[in-house]
Design an enzyme around this catalytic site. Sequence first.
Site, PDB file in Angstrom:
ATOM      1  N   SER A 121       0.830  -1.212   0.000  1.00  0.00           N
ATOM      2  CA  SER A 121       0.000   0.000   0.000  1.00  0.00           C
ATOM      3  C   SER A 121       0.860   1.256   0.000  1.00  0.00           C
ATOM      4  O   SER A 121       0.647   2.169  -0.809  1.00  0.00           O
ATOM      5  CB  SER A 121      -0.943  -0.011   1.210  1.00  0.00           C
ATOM      6  OG  SER A 121      -0.216  -0.129   2.419  1.00  0.00           O
ATOM      7  N   ASP A 185       7.965   1.375   7.964  1.00  0.00           N
ATOM      8  CA  ASP A 185       6.637   1.052   8.501  1.00  0.00           C
ATOM      9  C   ASP A 185       6.766  -0.319   9.147  1.00  0.00           C
ATOM     10  O   ASP A 185       6.513  -1.337   8.523  1.00  0.00           O
ATOM     11  CB  ASP A 185       5.595   1.062   7.382  1.00  0.00           C
ATOM     12  CG  ASP A 185       4.184   0.907   7.928  1.00  0.00           C
ATOM     13  OD1 ASP A 185       3.797   1.704   8.794  1.00  0.00           O
ATOM     14  OD2 ASP A 185       3.478  -0.018   7.487  1.00  0.00           O
ATOM     15  N   CYS A 238       1.320   0.739  13.249  1.00  0.00           N
ATOM     16  CA  CYS A 238      -0.134   0.791  13.453  1.00  0.00           C
ATOM     17  C   CYS A 238      -0.472   0.233  14.836  1.00  0.00           C
ATOM     18  O   CYS A 238      -1.447  -0.499  15.002  1.00  0.00           O
ATOM     19  CB  CYS A 238      -0.881   0.045  12.348  1.00  0.00           C
ATOM     20  SG  CYS A 238      -0.461  -1.693  12.204  1.00  0.00           S
TER      21      CYS A 238
END
Length: 480
Positions: A121, A185, A238
């Site tokens: 993504s 990430d 996240c």
Amino acid sequence: MSIVNNEIREYLTSLYGKNLERKYEEFTRKKPSIYLRVNSLKTNKLDLINSLKKQYGVICKEIENIPNALKVIEGEKIVGKTLQHVTGKFYIQGLSSMIPPLVLFPASDDKVLDLCAAPGSKTTQLGEMMNNTGTLIANEIKQNRVGTLVYNIDRINLVNTAVTHNRGELLSRYFQGYFDKILVDAPCSGLGIIHKKDEVNDWWSLERAESLGELQFRLLTAAIKMAKVGGEIVYSTCTLTPEENEIVLSKILERYPVEVSQIKLPVESHPGLTEYKGLNLNPSLSLARRILPWENDSDGFFIIKLIKTDVTNFSERVKARINSQVLSPNSQKLKSYLLNIYEDFGIDKSVMNKFKFTLNDNNIFFINKNFDIDNLDIFHRFGVRFGKVDKHGNTILHTQAAEILEKYIIRNIYELKSLNELKTYIEGGTIKDVVIQGRQCVVKYNGNILGTAAITKTGLKSRFPRAKRTQNILLCLRTL
């Protein structure tokens, strides 16, 4: 819809207090909202909104302050089955997940690394932001996730991206002080995504979070070594745990020449912690931002930007073999394989000067000419498929190349005339009784290239990629 287990509930209460813990638990019981990121390389927000509504009855609305972001208002269950999705017009992506690439903000000529890339993504978002030029490397350690990463890179039509399959913390042996911008990430315990992943309740524990913090520290250390002096590193997770965020960053700031850069997010957020459980952390962590999921109807995220301020010590560098593996379109080895492409599709020869090529077992791949690395030893995949040389020495153009070269193709184009023809093509069949001169053609639907086809005696034999063909695709829910 998730029910938060007792261990997580107690942890969140200790971190945020009972009131905010209850807000999160209430949020996790709601149906997760679906967001789309419009692929600016292939379409725009207005055209996508209109086509999804007309063809499928899917209703979307624009999101203020986040470029190319849409929220699905009606049709959440079918939006991932649309033709627009399988052909890469958009990527289904959490709203908060779109923000780390926006904070990194790569330029078209930057050298960029996405260190923990799958499923793709953020890689594809970075590639779009770079206008499909420059040098983008996407790394993924897990073999079972590399295929998904490659599929999404192909679906979005990135031609500025190469994939490595390596342990992120060891990649610095190959790239020392090389990248302008790096996204980390990092793998995390997922405490910010319980509302859409019930399994977080099964795996989450404080011990797991602390163990992941050790991996995150190693990944971030490697990223710092790979960045140029003055280079930027965005670290994101996240999850909501300080053990995987501020604690990791405080150790990094103690040991490595980096400083925290102030950032402003397009959604509501909170400063990073500078004190936790009686431990004083680096005061500059207040410049980090934490996104709470219930405040933005999306995932919980932690985001911080670091600037490398000085050189770092390197471990022994792995010396890659110097091998002339990348070819120009005018090289003797490649020149003859491109001749029939010019003839079949009317592509001007000068167009190919925008790219460089590789040839492996008659498979041709290509990447934008500004990609900075010519040595291929460390790559799992370099660029995207251009075509395959058949036994007669002719090149069969691949769908990926046809989509990327769409605006240069002026010959041998067939526009599908009905939903029945569309269905036949998508399923890999033959559209009968079509007469076109030549060996191959491109196939369009609604003015956009879907892929290529072989011209046979009986008609057009679909070459729609098998990886796309196996997807559950709804062709239309409304009369066009």
